[in-house]
Design a protein around this motif. Sequence first.
Motif, short mmCIF file in Angstrom:
data_model
loop_
_atom_site.label_atom_id
_atom_site.label_comp_id
_atom_site.label_asym_id
_atom_site.label_seq_id
_atom_site.Cartn_x
_atom_site.Cartn_y
_atom_site.Cartn_z
N TYR A 1 -2.91 -10.29 2.90
CA TYR A 1 -1.95 -9.53 3.62
C TYR A 1 -0.56 -8.94 3.18
O TYR A 1 0.14 -7.98 3.57
N PHE A 2 -0.08 -9.57 2.21
CA PHE A 2 1.23 -9.14 1.60
C PHE A 2 0.88 -8.07 0.73
O PHE A 2 2.00 -7.40 0.14
N LYS A 3 -0.42 -7.94 0.39
CA LYS A 3 -0.53 -6.90 -0.72
C LYS A 3 -0.24 -5.39 -0.13
O LYS A 3 -0.36 -4.42 -0.85
N HIS A 4 -0.29 -5.32 1.11
CA HIS A 4 0.04 -4.35 1.92
C HIS A 4 1.60 -4.00 2.07
O HIS A 4 1.73 -2.85 2.64
N LEU B 1 5.94 -0.56 3.85
CA LEU B 1 4.53 -0.56 4.23
C LEU B 1 3.32 0.45 3.44
O LEU B 1 3.56 1.45 3.50
N LEU B 2 2.46 -0.18 2.62
CA LEU B 2 1.74 0.49 1.85
C LEU B 2 0.50 1.25 2.57
O LEU B 2 -0.29 1.93 1.62
N ILE B 3 0.10 1.05 3.65
CA ILE B 3 -1.08 1.55 4.40
C ILE B 3 -0.55 2.10 5.78
O ILE B 3 0.38 1.86 6.12
N PRO B 4 -1.46 2.93 6.10
CA PRO B 4 -1.01 3.77 7.39
C PRO B 4 -1.48 2.60 8.50
O PRO B 4 -2.24 1.82 8.41
N ASP B 5 -0.70 3.27 9.47
CA ASP B 5 -0.96 2.42 10.88
C ASP B 5 -2.48 2.12 11.39
O ASP B 5 -2.69 0.93 11.86
N SER B 6 -3.36 3.11 11.06
CA SER B 6 -4.65 2.94 11.52
C SER B 6 -5.24 1.86 10.59
O SER B 6 -6.16 1.07 11.34
N GLU B 7 -5.00 1.69 9.65
CA GLU B 7 -5.60 0.56 8.72
C GLU B 7 -5.24 -0.83 9.30
O GLU B 7 -5.87 -1.73 9.28
N LEU B 8 -3.87 -0.77 9.82
CA LEU B 8 -3.43 -2.11 10.39
C LEU B 8 -4.18 -2.54 11.46
O LEU B 8 -4.67 -3.79 11.63
N LYS B 9 -4.31 -1.56 12.31
CA LYS B 9 -5.22 -1.87 13.50
C LYS B 9 -6.56 -2.53 13.12
O LYS B 9 -7.21 -3.28 13.74
#
Length: 226
Positions: free
Chosen positions: A169-172, A58-66
């Motif tokens: 979404y797949f870029k992350h 997973l290339l981004i932090p959890d906070s960015e997911l939210k």
Amino acid sequence: MKRCLEVWKIGTVNYVEALKLQEKLASDRKALKITDTLLSLQHPPTYTVGKRETVRNLLIPDSELKSMGAELHYTQRGGDITFHGPHQAILYPIISLRDIGLGARKYVEKLELTMIELASLYGVKAQAGQKCETGVWVEHKKIGAIGVRISSGITSHGLAFNMDPDLNYFKHIIPCGIVDKDVTSLKKEADVELPAEEVIQEQLITCFVKSFGYNNVLLKDHYADT
């Protein structure tokens, strides 16, 4: 020989809710309370990690997911990180491999065949991945993902076929842990106009039924019936 399958079309379902439903059905199937069952659905934007917990992909932090409105869930299925979301056709088979005489490898091959058959209906030539590349591919681009769990011979989790999801979404993630490979969709690959998504999901069910040789299929339309 009569081979029965009950198909539940349950629309868009939160990942956790679908997981609980699978666990209950798998337990009921193991106890011989129900026949083989297939869940057909879509998920809101969700990243899932398999039991190897390769969250490093997973290339981004959890906070960015939210902030993107996406969730992250850890699961007990095989396979690496993947994305589920709107405009992706998902099938979760809860079936007894012993009853149909299939081993794990053959089972996965039949899931691949299900998606390959669907793609071929639209003139798209898809194939199973090379060694260590699970899922179904159009050249070097992934169009369908597979991640399964088999417990006491009963399957859960399953396949996700990209009809027309937002591929950003797949870029992350590094999808399924494979670097330098792209993701694609039926919309991008087909030269013909696609029908409504319900039609494609119905065709995916038909391809599954054919691949696994079921000859008695009962349709159940949504949760309200459960």
